[in-house]
Design an enzyme around this catalytic site. Sequence first.
Site, PDB file in Angstrom:
ATOM      1  N   HIS A 148       0.856  -1.185   0.000  1.00  0.00           N
ATOM      2  CA  HIS A 148       0.000   0.000   0.000  1.00  0.00           C
ATOM      3  C   HIS A 148       0.885   1.226   0.000  1.00  0.00           C
ATOM      4  O   HIS A 148       1.979   1.221   0.571  1.00  0.00           O
ATOM      5  CB  HIS A 148      -0.918   0.003   1.233  1.00  0.00           C
ATOM      6  CG  HIS A 148      -2.039   0.985   1.143  1.00  0.00           C
ATOM      7  ND1 HIS A 148      -1.880   2.305   1.502  1.00  0.00           N
ATOM      8  CD2 HIS A 148      -3.327   0.845   0.721  1.00  0.00           C
ATOM      9  CE1 HIS A 148      -3.041   2.929   1.314  1.00  0.00           C
ATOM     10  NE2 HIS A 148      -3.921   2.083   0.848  1.00  0.00           N
ATOM     11  N   ASP A 186      -7.956  -4.645  -0.534  1.00  0.00           N
ATOM     12  CA  ASP A 186      -8.439  -5.024  -1.852  1.00  0.00           C
ATOM     13  C   ASP A 186      -8.276  -6.515  -2.113  1.00  0.00           C
ATOM     14  O   ASP A 186      -8.978  -7.088  -2.951  1.00  0.00           O
ATOM     15  CB  ASP A 186      -7.679  -4.246  -2.937  1.00  0.00           C
ATOM     16  CG  ASP A 186      -7.822  -2.751  -2.758  1.00  0.00           C
ATOM     17  OD1 ASP A 186      -8.970  -2.287  -2.638  1.00  0.00           O
ATOM     18  OD2 ASP A 186      -6.801  -2.045  -2.704  1.00  0.00           O
TER      19      ASP A 186
END
Length: 434
Positions: free
Chosen positions: A310, A368
């Site tokens: 991320h 995700d």
Amino acid sequence: MDATPNTASAKLTVGDKSWDLPVKHGTIGPDVMDISKLYGQTGMFTYDPGFTSTASCESQITYIDGDEGVLLYRGYPIEQLAENGDFLETCYLLLYGELPTAEQKADFDMSVTRHTMVHDQMNRFFTGFRRDAHPMAIMVACVGALSAFYHDSTDISDPQQRLIASIRMIAKMPTLAAMAYKYHIGQPFVYPKNDLDYSSNFLRMCFAVPCEDYKVSPVLSRALDKIFILHADHEQNASTSTVRLAGSSGANPFACIAAGVACLWGPAHGGANEAALKMLTEIGRPERIPEFVNRAKDKNDPFRLMGFGHRVYKNYDPRAKIMQQTCHEVLSELGIKDDPLLDVAVELERVALHDEYFIEKKLYPNIDFYSGITLKAMGFPTAMFTVLFALARTVGWIGQWKEMIEDPSQRIGRPRQLYTGAARRDYVAMAKRK
């Protein structure tokens, strides 16, 4: 609560000249050097592509500690909010700064519920789209079009109109999202039902049909509510910064949120869960994971493992842990015991958490990674994943927009540049050009 008064300064030295820059301290997190007067004092700008080292505003809404894997909404850990509250409680918290009392919560829920319907002329607006239009294309247009239907809540200088616009967008976004879904699959629109909670109402608008009754699963409704909470806000990300930048010009709130929806559509932002699902589908079965892991390590191979790492989190994404549990609950409720994608996801996660390459680069699974599997199991096509993200993030965008409007120090956004083009030159007539 403003930033702590300056108690220190940083010295900038260029050649034989020096300047003192004030240092500001937040409640938690790194200190910042105040360079707001840098150009006026020095004649220089800073260079920061992506603004990754620049605080563009002062905010009291969301805090992220990427190194420690921490996400706080108004100081409350995301884990506690997802476990103990519901999405509308989180909405109230983000908008007003405190958790609501029972009476405040009931009033807020009622206000949102009473605004879920959209103007009936919006139905005709949908018919202008091709039948195979992407739901996000529809959402960008419809959210922006709300300003054409609700003129009485576009005056940003009026606190009451700002409040009404905020409630309207939180309430109407699920209705518009469900309409986009129904239009996408060629089914009739389903109107909201006031005796259902926020997430149950949305599921019914998406999956009910006129020819039979639809019973909302409490497990799926609670799972979707958690997904909404996890996505409600995420500090000054690309779409939130877009909303703030649009809002700094004085644009109406519906236009600002439409700008956020457009930014979220990008695959590097809101489309990441769809990309992660496509990747798991491409891998296909657990035995092929080593092949794809080796490809991910190969600098000459364009393949990337989606759903890992991320931009902010350099530790395990705190939302991913909740999403993993939610994913299993949904699959269990639906009786999906042997889902090939889940098998690949679990094994890929195990490999990544023990592989030195991933550990060294801190490529931990993010939200995700599991959200795509969960939404697919619920029955949503991949084209709807980013729409659901936009639905959830609306309250964060509104909270950030509202905070910006009410900040007396806020000015219109105007990033500067390092110009590397041609220097001044004179026009050459066509006949003399070589």
